[in-house]
Design an enzyme around this catalytic site. Structure first.
Site, PDB file in Angstrom:
ATOM      1  N   THR A  47      78.015  44.109  61.765  1.00 51.97           N
ATOM      2  CA  THR A  47      79.170  44.112  62.840  1.00 51.97           C
ATOM      3  C   THR A  47      80.551  44.683  62.146  1.00 51.97           C
ATOM      4  O   THR A  47      81.091  45.577  62.896  1.00 51.97           O
ATOM      5  CB  THR A  47      79.731  42.584  63.212  1.00 51.97           C
ATOM      6  OG1 THR A  47      78.326  42.183  63.836  1.00 51.97           O
ATOM      7  CG2 THR A  47      80.899  42.717  64.502  1.00 51.97           C
ATOM      8  N   HIS A 105      79.913  48.411  62.194  1.00 45.25           N
ATOM      9  CA  HIS A 105      80.241  48.897  63.690  1.00 45.25           C
ATOM     10  C   HIS A 105      81.556  48.967  63.905  1.00 45.25           C
ATOM     11  O   HIS A 105      82.046  50.312  64.410  1.00 45.25           O
ATOM     12  CB  HIS A 105      79.813  47.880  64.626  1.00 45.25           C
ATOM     13  CG  HIS A 105      78.185  48.102  64.478  1.00 45.25           C
ATOM     14  ND1 HIS A 105      77.338  49.023  64.453  1.00 45.25           N
ATOM     15  CD2 HIS A 105      77.203  46.815  64.681  1.00 45.25           C
ATOM     16  CE1 HIS A 105      76.115  48.782  64.485  1.00 45.25           C
ATOM     17  NE2 HIS A 105      76.045  47.472  64.691  1.00 45.25           N
ATOM     18  N   GLU A 141      82.757  36.777  57.205  1.00 45.79           N
ATOM     19  CA  GLU A 141      81.837  35.975  56.234  1.00 45.79           C
ATOM     20  C   GLU A 141      82.696  35.452  54.950  1.00 45.79           C
ATOM     21  O   GLU A 141      83.095  36.515  54.173  1.00 45.79           O
ATOM     22  CB  GLU A 141      80.523  36.695  55.910  1.00 45.79           C
ATOM     23  CG  GLU A 141      79.888  37.360  57.034  1.00 45.79           C
ATOM     24  CD  GLU A 141      78.518  37.983  56.752  1.00 45.79           C
ATOM     25  OE1 GLU A 141      78.471  38.487  55.460  1.00 45.79           O
ATOM     26  OE2 GLU A 141      77.851  38.408  57.614  1.00 45.79           O
ATOM     27  N   CYS A 156      83.672  23.843  77.533  1.00 46.43           N
ATOM     28  CA  CYS A 156      82.925  24.754  78.678  1.00 46.43           C
ATOM     29  C   CYS A 156      81.499  23.787  78.603  1.00 46.43           C
ATOM     30  O   CYS A 156      81.246  23.081  77.945  1.00 46.43           O
ATOM     31  CB  CYS A 156      82.658  26.176  78.289  1.00 46.43           C
ATOM     32  SG  CYS A 156      81.326  26.456  77.021  1.00 46.43           S
ATOM     33  N   CYS A 172      79.560  23.914  75.450  1.00 44.60           N
ATOM     34  CA  CYS A 172      80.203  23.339  74.401  1.00 44.60           C
ATOM     35  C   CYS A 172      79.815  21.580  74.714  1.00 44.60           C
ATOM     36  O   CYS A 172      79.366  20.929  73.760  1.00 44.60           O
ATOM     37  CB  CYS A 172      81.397  23.566  74.284  1.00 44.60           C
ATOM     38  SG  CYS A 172      81.874  24.983  73.559  1.00 44.60           S
ATOM     39  N   ASP A 229      59.470  47.137  57.984  1.00 45.66           N
ATOM     40  CA  ASP A 229      60.902  47.948  58.112  1.00 45.66           C
ATOM     41  C   ASP A 229      60.266  49.496  58.039  1.00 45.66           C
ATOM     42  O   ASP A 229      59.371  49.806  57.816  1.00 45.66           O
ATOM     43  CB  ASP A 229      61.706  47.647  56.859  1.00 45.66           C
ATOM     44  CG  ASP A 229      63.255  47.803  57.263  1.00 45.66           C
ATOM     45  OD1 ASP A 229      63.845  46.948  57.668  1.00 45.66           O
ATOM     46  OD2 ASP A 229      63.578  49.195  57.300  1.00 45.66           O
ATOM     47  N   ILE A 256      67.942  34.395  70.360  1.00 48.03           N
ATOM     48  CA  ILE A 256      68.726  33.678  69.358  1.00 48.03           C
ATOM     49  C   ILE A 256      70.016  34.203  69.316  1.00 48.03           C
ATOM     50  O   ILE A 256      70.210  35.526  69.051  1.00 48.03           O
ATOM     51  CB  ILE A 256      67.858  33.638  68.061  1.00 48.03           C
ATOM     52  CG1 ILE A 256      66.553  33.132  68.147  1.00 48.03           C
ATOM     53  CG2 ILE A 256      68.840  32.813  66.860  1.00 48.03           C
ATOM     54  CD1 ILE A 256      66.335  31.634  68.485  1.00 48.03           C
TER      55      ILE A 256
END
Lengths: 363, 363, 363, 363
Positions: free
Chosen positions: D60, D63, D84, D116, D119, D215, D307
């Site tokens: 991410t 990106h 992270e 929500c 949650c 891969d 997931i």
């Protein structure tokens, strides 16, 4: 629902400390008294203050009232009693995001810590640091109660306060009954106190094929029938094991919900469950229980679930949906609606087992 | 694997009734004898005949040998003993589709009916009409055994007979251990007989973070260590509850596998499990067990699983994969490989607890 | 239930080969014919012969009748059609233990091998070697049918044949609906063919808080309402996503049961499910389906269950209990009961979608 | 672990606003810059301030760095990047109960709302109002970061910062892999980016019998082998379906973990899974995906799990246990440890796929 009117708003702007009449466990001795106490105030940013519209008596309240051994060890008087309620939010702390004045709420009586291993694993019903409303902190047998945001729950407005207030014990029944599959199953509920008769209703709502209920008193068995039991057994008159064997071709029932806490019933729970069946234990035995574990449990491959509290907040979410949709009608279980001042009468009803739920309407 | 050779083929063409030497419970009294008996023949279309390559002693065999109360009620002599085996198919009945001569098989000792409620629900391990090999029908302490197709299981050829024969008790351990989550969990195994030490190995193979093992004998605790236990407790010397509290910051372990059947251990199982934890009960207590169910079980919200047998055939499938992949090494648990004639010696080892698994190699 | 009378017993002693009239797919072309064929006989020890009392038309039967591409590849004429039935056992093979003449049975249409990996793991509904009655072997659009013991199921005698015969598609609905939690949940059923309307009924019986149903035809939506749908959407007139958003505060429903097979409905299934919701896919799309998997599925954390057949025999056990207890009333779904000879009319009803279940009463 | 020393304490007493050097997405264009920004301060009672010891690059981040379409829509520059980390608590807000200065923590990058529906149901990983650290709010590519108490996690002190910081992607792998049974199963991991190779390691730690990895680049397949893959497939050279068919007797694997997001791999995931198998989808496809749902999914009865994120906090709890116990060794996956200033180099490694995890050590 009527009654969720302007009073709350008015309270919100109040500044001076007010008094209110609450049912207080005043002494380390049997009894309780209705006395003037300071109205509770929000002291932390995560709290909400609730105007109580209805509240109901739990067996635990009766234990504290009658001052049994457990109460004497746990409760420190003076303590405002009560943990089952429905009400209207009148004020919220500065850090509260999910509630606002005017919200119609009930409360989970088990206040959990949020950071022990169990809480982190979403098993908050077995939090290592639980505090109980009306036991460890001041309760809701009062016009106002202050609770943490994390233990409040928004009710559906179609459910009136005298039903919404009994969600704590109803939630016990939902948790116990739905802890495994019920649809198409045969279910036996042992013990027809309020949680037992609620379990009958929940099992039926969830599609149980047949529900049997047992007790020692016909008054309670009659309530079980009203809540949907297909057949009832007064265990002072009939042998439960014979009854179940006859009804199930000797196989036993799929699911047993033990709600009495009587050692003899716990032993029977194991015996009437079919091989591979489920036994959920919720009734609290007052003494040690002796079991033939080899024959009655291990060789049968039983699954034994020990049930405590309500799952936060799966149980509440399911309960709200069942109540709001009309799938679950608990009305016959509310046998008495009393004015708040008659709490001694309510406690006498509890003592004699001549009631389902006893609700106090607050005004 | 050597040994799966021509002998079987030769047998297949035989016509006349042959004799074989088997370990037979001959009298309703302690002991057993190696005697000539007729070789078993296929009598129904769904049976298979197996040449036994290895067989092993279970605690149940020792009970029958020593003729305890349970054996005296259940077993009708004369009876060929034994239910744990690995062997080669030498003949199949006319209706058998899944097996052929030459297949390398073991057998599930619990023969199930296939049509009771439990069997229909895929809970065959709690079949209402189970018959046990070597208990209710003639067993496998013999060169040949005949079993129904439905109780035979194809082994992976990489697993030698002396390991493949112990899958019945290993399967108990697989069933008990994997009846809930293990990966990343703390596990305590109470009782280090063969099933207990197998459970230690299975828990480690399945990713348990830490495995504790207990017993009253250092010999067995030493085996548990060899099979992967991270720490062991001799409960004649150390207090288990204190030990677990120290290791888990007072929380208790996530999973307890009770393999001893000792009432004191069953009570401790409940006490050392964490709130919301799992207790799987597999050991068979010889008498009634008294439990403080309120404090030790219900308030803690425990899940108590009563474990019997093996799940047909999920347990066997997982076991085959673990053995064939080398993830599960049970070698240290096989402490004795004896010639068939020395069964009295094997039984003495069992009596004294000075063994893991005792295997008979057939030739 | 009437009709389970002496005829069966009489048949049992018959020796000569008899003829019977059956609906036969005679040519590799559209259509079918009622013709004389030999009465089927038991040829293997595990078979049972059943006198058919009622049988019903599945969409698959219509596909074979109209001879679509799938049928042309799979079915080898001549073939007796039909796989949904209820009847009386008239004869059993020598190895049959669980059934006897006079038993009142239905049959699982998927005949499974019993020894592939899936069968061993109790996932027989995805057996690698399934044969389908009336597709791969001769079916039940006939006075008699022979099936393996393993695919027969004992009905409760309180359920009449015209209801008992539709358990194959009802079982699809039970399997799909109960593949996850339903009690207290909001459910949307997409596609109101027979399996769809059965799913509506099952969801309600299992305690769903609210059930929405969709279709392109008002006839079918009307059936859905009769079977318990709380609200219906004709997707040729109203936008489903808007409808669901409005009803669920923009959250989406907890459970979607996709029964149409239409690619647009499959895409909508993903979009109307709430974050973390369940989508069970049972409708078979005739072509490839394009999905925005990132936005509509993965970021939402959906659980997508692909549903085929019925779980053997959990689904059947639950279904028997629901039917026998009266919790599940499927009567409104049986829109047509025809004499056997009018099968062309029945197929025309199927073609036009102007029916729920079409049942043939056999005499 | 060294490094958790006095610096934090010193910061705690500081009053004046400080500056720090952070990696900032400064413009709505490719690139990023190391610039001086104000040190973040605690502004709400539930926040904690963390001194970052190690932080790592996620896909991410790349990106956002390269400014793809998704980033352009979502990120509002200027924004401190990074989500992270592992670090030391230096200051806590007034309402924080579970953390104190000196605690060694990492952080869940998905900040959830807590109220929500998801949650409340303990499905916080699919919270309707998620904010992502370093995307929606300022991140951790900086010496200090402020996070809500509810998104912080206490690490085991035996795990050094350069391993502890990668728990966000490792948690993705733990969540995906352990979303169903793994022990004794065959597993295929499609796509060997960091999350893929972590999934290989997790599957092995959890007792998978065999793990295949695929891969398009040998560099990554080599990492997969180092993390435990039993066999690897370079899909530019070998046909995956043929490979899996050969290895599994044509049955397919039990579990597929799709980590690539490539449409062709998602289709293959469905095809190489066995009937009744599990497919967990974690890789994010950049476009719509076309699937043969009838043949490849529905008739096979697949379970498809979508997931996202990590389960709060079950995933973290399991991960801590696996790392602390040494069951999970992620060291080979950390291919580069760079000084903070070399972030352009780190991004280039990401672009070229010539890395596992790239970690920045902070000082």
């Amino acid at each position: 629902m009527s009654g969720l009117s302007g009073k709350g708003a008015e309270k919100q702007t109040r500044n001076e400390q007010q008094e209110m009449k609450a049912i207080v466990k005043a002494q380390a001795a049997p009894g309780a008294e209705l006395r003037d106490v300071p109205e509770p105030e929000i002291t932390r940013p995560d709290q909400i203050k609730v105007r109580v519209l209805a509240t109901s008596i739990c067996g635990t309240d009766y234990h504290i009232y009658s001052w049994d051994r457990w109460s004497a060890q746990r409760v420190k008087p003076p303590r405002i009693m009560g943990h089952e309620f429905a009400g209207e939010v009148v004020e919220v702390g500065s850090g509260v995001a999910a509630f606002k004045p005017g919200d119609y709420v009930s409360g989970e009586s088990h206040w959990v810590c949020g950071h022990c291993k169990q809480c982190l694993l979403n098993e908050r019903h077995v939090c290592a640091n639980t505090k109980i409303l009306g036991v460890d902190v001041d309760g809701c047998f009062a016009p106002y109660v202050v609770v943490p945001e994390g233990s409040a729950w928004k009710n559906d407005r179609s459910v009136p306060p005298q039903f919404a207030c009994i969600q704590d014990p109803l939630g016990n029944a939902v948790h116990a009954t739905l802890a495994g599959e019920v649809v198409g199953r045969s279910v036996a509920v042992l013990g027809c106190g309020p949680i037992g008769i609620f379990a009958v209703a929940v099992a039926k709502a969830a599609g149980a094929a047949v529900v049997y209920a047992t007790d020692t008193r016909d008054y309670r068995l009659n309530l079980a029938t009203q809540l949907g039991a297909d057949a009832v057994v007064n265990v002072t008159q009939d042998d439960l094991e014979t009854f179940i064997a006859k009804r199930t071709d000797g196989q036993g029932v799929d699911v047993v919900l033990e709600m009495s806490g009587a050692p003899v019933a716990i032993r029977q729970a194991m015996r009437i469950a079919r091989r591979g069946g489920r036994v959920s234990l919720m009734g609290i035995p007052a003494q040690a229980v002796e079991l033939d574990m080899a024959e009655d449990m291990i060789f049968k491959g039983l699954l034994v679930q020990c049930i405590v509290g309500r799952k936060l907040y799966e149980t509440w979410d399911t309960m709200r949906a069942l109540l709001a949709s009309g799938r679950l009608n608990v009305e016959p279980a509310i046998t008495h609606i009393l004015p708040f001042e008659e709490f001694d009468h309510g406690m006498a009803l509890m003592r004699d087992g001549l009631c389902g739920k006893v609700v106090f309407q607050m005004e």
